[in-house]
Motif scaffolding. Sequence first.
Motif, PDB file in Angstrom:
ATOM      1  N   THR A   1       0.896  -1.304   0.113  1.00 31.55           N
ATOM      2  CA  THR A   1      -0.110   0.055  -0.199  1.00 31.55           C
ATOM      3  C   THR A   1       0.762   1.106  -0.034  1.00 31.55           C
ATOM      4  O   THR A   1       2.140   1.361   0.423  1.00 31.55           O
TER       5      THR A   1
ATOM      6  N   PHE B   1       4.712  -0.613  -8.915  1.00 32.35           N
ATOM      7  CA  PHE B   1       4.454  -2.030  -9.586  1.00 32.35           C
ATOM      8  C   PHE B   1       5.812  -2.277 -10.078  1.00 32.35           C
ATOM      9  O   PHE B   1       6.154  -3.562 -10.275  1.00 32.35           O
TER      10      PHE B   1
ATOM     11  N   ALA C   1      -2.382 -10.090 -10.762  1.00 30.49           N
ATOM     12  CA  ALA C   1      -1.967  -8.905 -10.109  1.00 30.49           C
ATOM     13  C   ALA C   1      -3.237  -7.940 -10.384  1.00 30.49           C
ATOM     14  O   ALA C   1      -3.673  -8.006 -11.395  1.00 30.49           O
ATOM     15  N   GLU C   2      -3.235  -6.962  -9.595  1.00 29.26           N
ATOM     16  CA  GLU C   2      -4.500  -5.977  -9.334  1.00 29.26           C
ATOM     17  C   GLU C   2      -4.069  -4.801  -8.599  1.00 29.26           C
ATOM     18  O   GLU C   2      -3.334  -4.877  -7.643  1.00 29.26           O
ATOM     19  N   ILE C   3      -4.368  -3.794  -9.397  1.00 30.72           N
ATOM     20  CA  ILE C   3      -4.042  -2.356  -8.718  1.00 30.72           C
ATOM     21  C   ILE C   3      -5.346  -1.613  -8.295  1.00 30.72           C
ATOM     22  O   ILE C   3      -6.235  -1.503  -9.404  1.00 30.72           O
TER      23      ILE C   3
ATOM     24  N   GLU D   1      -2.999   3.843  -2.574  1.00 25.24           N
ATOM     25  CA  GLU D   1      -3.097   2.724  -3.694  1.00 25.24           C
ATOM     26  C   GLU D   1      -2.820   1.355  -3.209  1.00 25.24           C
ATOM     27  O   GLU D   1      -1.826   1.262  -2.037  1.00 25.24           O
TER      28      GLU D   1
ATOM     29  N   TYR E   1      -1.663  -2.564  -4.041  1.00 21.48           N
ATOM     30  CA  TYR E   1      -1.371  -3.345  -5.131  1.00 21.48           C
ATOM     31  C   TYR E   1      -1.305  -4.682  -4.426  1.00 21.48           C
ATOM     32  O   TYR E   1      -0.814  -5.016  -3.371  1.00 21.48           O
ATOM     33  N   LYS E   2      -1.926  -5.828  -5.002  1.00 23.81           N
ATOM     34  CA  LYS E   2      -2.262  -7.021  -4.671  1.00 23.81           C
ATOM     35  C   LYS E   2      -1.723  -7.963  -5.923  1.00 23.81           C
ATOM     36  O   LYS E   2      -2.344  -7.809  -7.060  1.00 23.81           O
ATOM     37  N   VAL E   3      -0.598  -9.012  -5.126  1.00 26.08           N
ATOM     38  CA  VAL E   3      -0.137  -9.875  -6.177  1.00 26.08           C
ATOM     39  C   VAL E   3      -0.018 -11.256  -5.567  1.00 26.08           C
ATOM     40  O   VAL E   3      -0.012 -11.475  -4.561  1.00 26.08           O
TER      41      VAL E   3
END
Length: 384
Positions: free
Chosen positions: A309, A323, A340-342, A353, A355-357
């Motif tokens: 985050t 990223f 992955a998702e932002i 923000e 960031y999920k990976v």
Amino acid sequence: MGILSDDVVIISQSEKEGDPSVITINCPDKTGLGCDLCRILLFFGLNIVRGDVSTDGKWCYLVFWVIGKPNTRWNLLKMRLVEASPSFSWAFGISRCYLSDSESQPPKLPDLFLLKLACSDRTGLLYDVTEILYKLEINIEKVKISTTPDGKVMDLFFVTDTRELLGTVKRRDEVYEYLRDAIGESLISYDIELVGPEIAARSQASSSVAETLFSSDVSGEQLSGLHTSSNVSIAVDNSLSLVHTLIHITCQDHKGLLYDIMRTFKDFNIQISYGRFTIKRGRNCEIDLFIVQSDGRKILDSNTELLVTNPVELSGKGRPQVFHDIALALKKINTCIFSAEIGRHVMGEREWEVYKVLINEEESLPFQKSKIEEQVWTTLMGWE
């Protein structure tokens, strides 16, 4: 080529009121069979107090101890259970090409009919109608009921027929005769017509209650008034079997519990190799299920989730190259990214923000999670 129905389903009715009747099913296996059978038992109003399921992948043996009602239609129940059981050819691969072709196509939905009833309102009217439809094995898919100021009721039932005969005049006349006898002089008019699924979809008005119940943003305060069970325990164990995952569930029993569980496994294409369902003292029940995925392997979580985050500027701009640095850090330790998702999330008065990976452990070198965190943190800080 087939199996005699007497060999597929055996029902031993209880001799004493209150004691369970025993239903034994011996047939070829398929994924979702337990769900299909439990749905039929629920449809007939039976309460499952104990169950045993075992299979070798091709043939299965199921035993259900059930509490029935005085008016349970056992012969019809047996017929429906036999119809739901796979045929003899399924187990031995006969007509295998046909099965492959059919499995590639979505299942055919049953015909949808609109049953329209105009009646004079009275207490218990809706119960009488639903009881008749239940006895006739007609499923209510959607319903809309309206009452006029002068005491008239217009009932619209979107229904499907388990027997698939509602398109015939004989079946419609049968439904009318049963409804007329049950409703009596209150019945004003009756009609059944075949409709398309798009009509039923349009008939379903949006509801603020439904939107609240099915919203993903329901808060704990909103849920506090709903009836939920807090004594639920679900344990997953991969150590007891070389080939199976054990799912151990303890919870409070409720109507259709076993069907709800079986339905979940069917939706995820999970095969149950062995299972046992028992009710302990009171309404407490225990369920042990040895399961495998559709490919015959255990249920393993092969992905690790990495979250990063970062606060966003008041102008709405995010930190540059976050990223990029995450991807670089994972590359350095030969770690594969599964997905992955932002996104952005507001907490208090600050926007972040996120960031999920998802990291694919099966295709990556073995690293401890602390090592991954350390590498990502070091790269983001520029300390190497």
